[in-house]
Write an enzyme that holds these catalytic residues in place. Sequence first.
Site, PDB file in Angstrom:
ATOM      1  CG  HIS A  56       4.545  -4.606   2.328  1.00 51.87           C
ATOM      2  ND1 HIS A  56       5.962  -4.371   2.674  1.00 51.87           N
ATOM      3  CD2 HIS A  56       3.919  -3.397   1.894  1.00 51.87           C
ATOM      4  CE1 HIS A  56       5.901  -3.228   2.362  1.00 51.87           C
ATOM      5  NE2 HIS A  56       4.899  -2.564   2.055  1.00 51.87           N
TER       6      HIS A  56
ATOM      7  CG  HIS B 182      -1.013   1.067   6.102  1.00 53.01           C
ATOM      8  ND1 HIS B 182       0.248   0.695   6.758  1.00 53.01           N
ATOM      9  CD2 HIS B 182      -0.444   0.965   4.683  1.00 53.01           C
ATOM     10  CE1 HIS B 182       1.135   0.862   6.010  1.00 53.01           C
ATOM     11  NE2 HIS B 182       0.798   0.749   4.621  1.00 53.01           N
TER      12      HIS B 182
END
Length: 253
Positions: free
Chosen positions: A60, A18
């Site tokens: 992100h 991740h």
Amino acid sequence: MIPLRQFPFEKKIMIVAHRGASGHAPENTIAAFRLAMEQGADMIELDVQRTKDDRLVVFHDTTLRRTTNGKGYLARKIYTELALLDAGLWYSKKFAGEKIPLLDDVLHLLHRHIYVNIEIKPSAARGATVSLLIDSLRRHAMEPYVLVSSFHHGILKKIKNAAPDIATAIIQNPHATFRSPVVSARRAGADAIVCSIHQVSRGRSRDARTHGMPVCVYTVNTPRAVAKALRCNVSAIVTNYPAEMARFVKMPQ
């Protein structure tokens, strides 16, 4: 490396790092991606945003403050401004000097070494993003080795229409528990389903597999979460700790 569509999901659960090995290195940086490969991850998940001058970068958040020494909205910056920022010091002095990478640079690094899950953030799901992404994947001959995912199912449909050879996955809205993910995936022309560990169930996983769709769950960072993923017979787990969670996956349950 075999194409992603040939990965033996029926025999092996895919371990997806991740934002790289983000439990041990700053997320979405070259350092985190290198570490994920060293730890034996099968795939790296990363996030894509678009700059003011139409460059695709791996990042992100919509704003810079949390993971860099900058501030303001990323989409209002040109890449030369972003290249001056430190994306590692917030995590540890050990990673001072890490930069916000261009998607092109990351694909060059990862090419044919590991599968890549590119998540298009909703803030980037606009305008020229589709053509920019497809062009980048083709430049690096990465089409067989990537999965493009997004909460924004509309952009996945555009990608599939423009490049049917690129695998896509819907990310299920955490609040859309009333709708079958298979129905949503079919509407988007997607090949796979991503959902949270809290959303997944044996029934939903079985339904997806019946329709030939792998199910990937996030974020699996504990033995308890691994156990649930295994009970639900998922195809892949997304974790900040790829080496540690891989050991739990292999342990007798």
